[in-house]
Design a protein around this motif. Structure first.
Motif, PDB file in Angstrom:
ATOM      1  N   SER A   1      45.027  39.943  36.723  1.00 23.93           N
ATOM      2  CA  SER A   1      43.638  40.163  37.107  1.00 23.93           C
ATOM      3  C   SER A   1      43.271  39.300  38.309  1.00 23.93           C
ATOM      4  O   SER A   1      42.678  39.771  39.285  1.00 23.93           O
ATOM      5  N   LYS A   2      43.646  38.038  38.223  1.00 27.01           N
ATOM      6  CA  LYS A   2      43.359  37.109  39.318  1.00 27.01           C
ATOM      7  C   LYS A   2      44.119  37.511  40.583  1.00 27.01           C
ATOM      8  O   LYS A   2      43.591  37.437  41.690  1.00 27.01           O
TER       9      LYS A   2
ATOM     10  N   GLY B   1      45.015  40.513  41.481  1.00 19.72           N
ATOM     11  CA  GLY B   1      44.355  41.669  42.076  1.00 19.72           C
ATOM     12  C   GLY B   1      43.171  41.257  42.930  1.00 19.72           C
ATOM     13  O   GLY B   1      42.967  41.785  44.028  1.00 19.72           O
ATOM     14  N   GLN B   2      42.402  40.304  42.427  1.00 16.86           N
ATOM     15  CA  GLN B   2      41.255  39.815  43.192  1.00 16.86           C
ATOM     16  C   GLN B   2      41.711  39.094  44.458  1.00 16.86           C
ATOM     17  O   GLN B   2      41.136  39.296  45.533  1.00 16.86           O
ATOM     18  N   MET B   3      42.755  38.271  44.337  1.00 17.41           N
ATOM     19  CA  MET B   3      43.259  37.548  45.506  1.00 17.41           C
ATOM     20  C   MET B   3      43.807  38.517  46.553  1.00 17.41           C
ATOM     21  O   MET B   3      43.629  38.310  47.750  1.00 17.41           O
ATOM     22  N   LYS B   4      44.463  39.569  46.088  1.00 19.34           N
ATOM     23  CA  LYS B   4      45.008  40.569  47.011  1.00 19.34           C
ATOM     24  C   LYS B   4      43.875  41.237  47.787  1.00 19.34           C
ATOM     25  O   LYS B   4      43.978  41.444  48.996  1.00 19.34           O
ATOM     26  N   MET B   5      42.785  41.545  47.092  1.00 20.13           N
ATOM     27  CA  MET B   5      41.630  42.153  47.769  1.00 20.13           C
ATOM     28  C   MET B   5      40.995  41.161  48.744  1.00 20.13           C
ATOM     29  O   MET B   5      40.604  41.536  49.856  1.00 20.13           O
ATOM     30  N   ASP B   6      40.901  39.895  48.343  1.00 18.80           N
ATOM     31  CA  ASP B   6      40.343  38.877  49.231  1.00 18.80           C
ATOM     32  C   ASP B   6      41.186  38.734  50.490  1.00 18.80           C
ATOM     33  O   ASP B   6      40.646  38.636  51.605  1.00 18.80           O
TER      34      ASP B   6
ATOM     35  N   ASP C   1      40.610  41.796  52.680  1.00 21.61           N
ATOM     36  CA  ASP C   1      39.317  41.708  53.361  1.00 21.61           C
ATOM     37  C   ASP C   1      39.365  40.708  54.511  1.00 21.61           C
ATOM     38  O   ASP C   1      38.828  40.964  55.593  1.00 21.61           O
TER      39      ASP C   1
ATOM     40  N   THR D   1      47.426  33.330  47.111  1.00 23.92           N
ATOM     41  CA  THR D   1      47.915  34.642  46.665  1.00 23.92           C
ATOM     42  C   THR D   1      49.401  34.575  46.360  1.00 23.92           C
ATOM     43  O   THR D   1      49.864  35.071  45.325  1.00 23.92           O
TER      44      THR D   1
END
Length: 76
Positions: free
Chosen positions: A25-26, A28-33, A36, A55
Motif C-alpha cells: 500500500s505504501k 503504491g503511494q510512493m510510486k504515485m508520488d 507526480d 521508493t
C-alpha cells in the motif's frame, strides 16, 4: 465428542503477509508520488533523490519479505 482440527498456519507467515500488505500500500503511494514529481520536473527537482530513495527502499523491503515468505511457505 468430536474434535475439530484446525490447520495451523505459521504465525510468521501471517505476520509477513500483513507486513507485505502494508508495504504494498505504501509502495503504491510512493510510486504515485514519484510519478507526480517526475511529471512536474524541473519544479521540485531537489526532492527527486529523496523520494526516489524512499521508493527504492520500500520496494527493496517488499522483495526481501517476499523471499522470506517463499522460504517459510516451502518449509511447510
Amino acid at each position: 465428542m468430536v474434535q475439530v482440527t484446525k490447520t495451523a498456519v505459521n504465525p510468521d507467515i501471517n505476520e509477513l503477509k500483513t507486513q507485505l500488505k502494508k508495504l504494498n500500500s505504501k509502495a503504491g503511494q510512493m510510486k504515485m508520488d514519484l510519478h507526480d514529481l517526475a511529471e512536474g520536473l524541473p519544479t521540485n527537482y531537489n526532492q527527486l533523490m529523496d523520494v526516489a530513495g524512499q521508493t527504492y527502499e520500500i520496494y527493496r523491503q517488499i522483495d526481501e519479505l517476499k523471499q522470506q515468505l517463499t522460504k517459510l511457505e516451502r518449509g511447510q
